[in-house]
Design a protein around this motif. Structure first.
Motif, PDB file in Angstrom:
ATOM      1  N   SER A   1       4.536  55.330  46.362  1.00 37.31           N
ATOM      2  CA  SER A   1       4.110  53.675  46.339  1.00 37.31           C
ATOM      3  C   SER A   1       5.307  53.063  45.730  1.00 37.31           C
TER       4      SER A   1
ATOM      5  N   SER B   1       1.488  55.699  50.137  1.00 41.55           N
ATOM      6  CA  SER B   1       1.229  56.623  51.483  1.00 41.55           C
ATOM      7  C   SER B   1       1.250  57.994  51.042  1.00 41.55           C
TER       8      SER B   1
ATOM      9  N   GLU C   1       1.492  47.918  54.938  1.00 42.96           N
ATOM     10  CA  GLU C   1       2.319  49.162  54.467  1.00 42.96           C
ATOM     11  C   GLU C   1       1.995  50.284  55.674  1.00 42.96           C
TER      12      GLU C   1
END
Length: 343
Positions: free
Chosen positions: A135, A294, A320
Motif C-alpha cells: 500500500s 494490493s 486503486e
C-alpha cells in the motif's frame, strides 16, 4: 465481462465491519467518477437490490448483482472460510476474476480468508512464492508517497521472498505512479551493511546484483515517511506493526492539535485564520485516501480494503484496483520477474 464497458471490477459487498452500508455507497461514487466502469456487486441479492432502490440506482447499467448465500465472518479462520464458504460474497468476487468476467476484485473482508482464497483460486505468477500486501503511505513531500510491503500477509519471509517483493513493489510503483526507476530500500534496524539478520543481508546482496532494480540500501523506521525511498520492503510482521504505528501517530497528532486549538481564544482565532492550511495538512494525513492494499504476486488483481473503512476509503480501494487494471500490473510484474530470473 460486460462488453459495454472496458473496465469491470467485482466487489465483496458483504465484507468488512459494516458491509453493504459502506460498500454500496462507495460503488455508486465510483461509477459516478468513471463512466467506463462496470461493477459486479457480490452478496445477498435481495438486500443489495433493496439498497440500490433506496439510492435510486436499481436500474443503473453500470451495476449488476452476483448473488451469494454466505458471508465470511471477520473472525473466521482462513481454512474454514476456504473450505466451507464456497458461496460467500468474497469467493464469488474472486471467482469472477478467475473466470475473466471481472478484471479485479475488492474486499474489506477477513484478511486471512482473502489471502487464502485468492491464493487458492487465482494461483501465483511464475517465479513468485507468496503474494504480498502493498500500500501507499504519505511522505514529507505532500506530492509523493512511498509503497511499503509486506503489510501483514506473511509473518516471516526468507531472502528469496523479500527479493521477489522488491521486484514486485518496484513494478507497482513504476506502473501505478509513473515513477521511473523507483528507489527500492530494505527496512532494517540500521543503515550500516553489518546490521540486520542474515536473510536481510542476503536480500541486500541479491538486489545489489540486479541491474533492473534501483536498490539504494537499508532504511530505518524513522525513514519510512521521509521520501528517501519509493518502495520499502520488509516481512509482514514488521510491516504491519510499522503501518499501525504510523496510523496511530497520525491520529494522535490530529487529536492533540484539535485539543490545543480548542483550549484558548488566541489559538482558536489562529486556527480559524489558518483553517485552509490546517485542512490541507490533515487531508494529506487522512488514512482513507491511502486505503487499498494490493495483494500482488497473483495471476489477477485483488485489493484489500480496511475492514472498518468508510465509504470514501472503500472508494479509494476501488480506484486503486482500476489503476492496476489499466496499467496491467500482473503482466508487468511477470515480465520483470522473468527478466530478473534470467540474469
Amino acid at each position: 465481462m460486460n462488453s459495454d464497458f472496458n473496465l469491470t471490477i467485482s466487489l465483496d459487498i458483504m465484507g468488512g465491519d459494516k458491509g453493504p452500508l459502506i460498500t454500496i455507497p462507495a460503488a455508486i461514487m465510483a461509477i459516478e467518477k468513471m463512466p467506463n466502469l462496470h461493477l459486479i456487486l457480490c452478496g445477498d441479492e435481495f438486500f443489495i437490490a433493496q439498497e440500490l432502490t433506496k439510492l435510486h440506482q436499481k436500474d443503473n447499467p453500470q451495476l449488476s448483482i452476483c448473488h451469494s448465500t454466505e458471508t465470511v465472518a471477520m473472525d473466521e479462520l482462513p481454512a474454514s472460510a476456504l473450505k466451507n464458504k464456497k458461496d460467500s460474497s468474497m469467493r464469488k468476487a474472486i471467482d469472477l476474476v478467475k473466470s475473466n468476467k471481472s478484471q479485479a476484485c475488492v474486499s474489506a473482508g477477513n484478511t486471512g480468508a482473502l489471502f487464502a482464497t485468492a491464493h487458492y483460486v487465482l494461483k501465483m505468477l511464475p517465479g513468485v512464492e507468496r503474494p504480498a500486501l502493498i500500500s501507499a503511505l504519505p511522505t514529507h513531500d505532500e506530492n509523493k508517497h512511498v509503497f511499503m510491503l509486506d503489510l501483514g500477509a506473511n509473518v516471516f519471509c526468507d531472502s528469496n521472498v523479500l527479493y521477489q517483493f522488491a521486484i514486485m513493489g518496484s513494478v507497482l510503483a513504476e506502473e501505478v505512479d509513473g515513477i521511473e526507476s523507483p528507489k527500492v530500500a530494505l527496512l532494517n534496524m540500521g543503515t550500516e551493511n553489518i546490521k540486520g539478520s542474515d536473510h536481510i543481508k542476503y536480500t541486500a546482496a541479491q538486489l545489489t546484483n540486479n541491474p533492473h532494480i534501483n536498490y539504494i540500501g537499508f532504511v530505518e523506521g524513522n525513514d519510512i515517511l521521509s521520501n528517501k525511498a519509493d518502495v520499502i520492503v520488509c516481512d509482514g510482521f514488521v510491516g504491519n506493526v510499522a503501518l499501525k504505528t504510523c496510523e496511530g501517530v497520525a491520529l494522535m497528532v490530529y487529536s492533540k492539535f484539535k485539543t490545543v486549538l480548542s483550549k484558548r481564544l488566541l489559538t482558536r482565532l489562529l486556527g480559524k485564520f489558518f483553517a485552509s492550511t490546517i485542512k490541507k495538512l490533515f487531508k494529506s494525513l487522512n488514512p482513507d485516501q491511502y486505503n487499498g492494499a494490493s495483494l500482488i504476486g497473483l495471476r489477477g488483481i485483488v485489493v484489500k480494503s480496511h475492514g472498518n473503512a468508510s465509504s470514501l476509503a472503500f472508494l479509494a480501494a476501488i480506484m486503486e484496483a482500476a489503476r492496476e487494471v489499466e496499467r496491467q500490473v500482473p503482466d508487468k510484474i511477470k515480465k520483470k520477474l522473468e527478466q530478473s530470473l534470467a540474469d
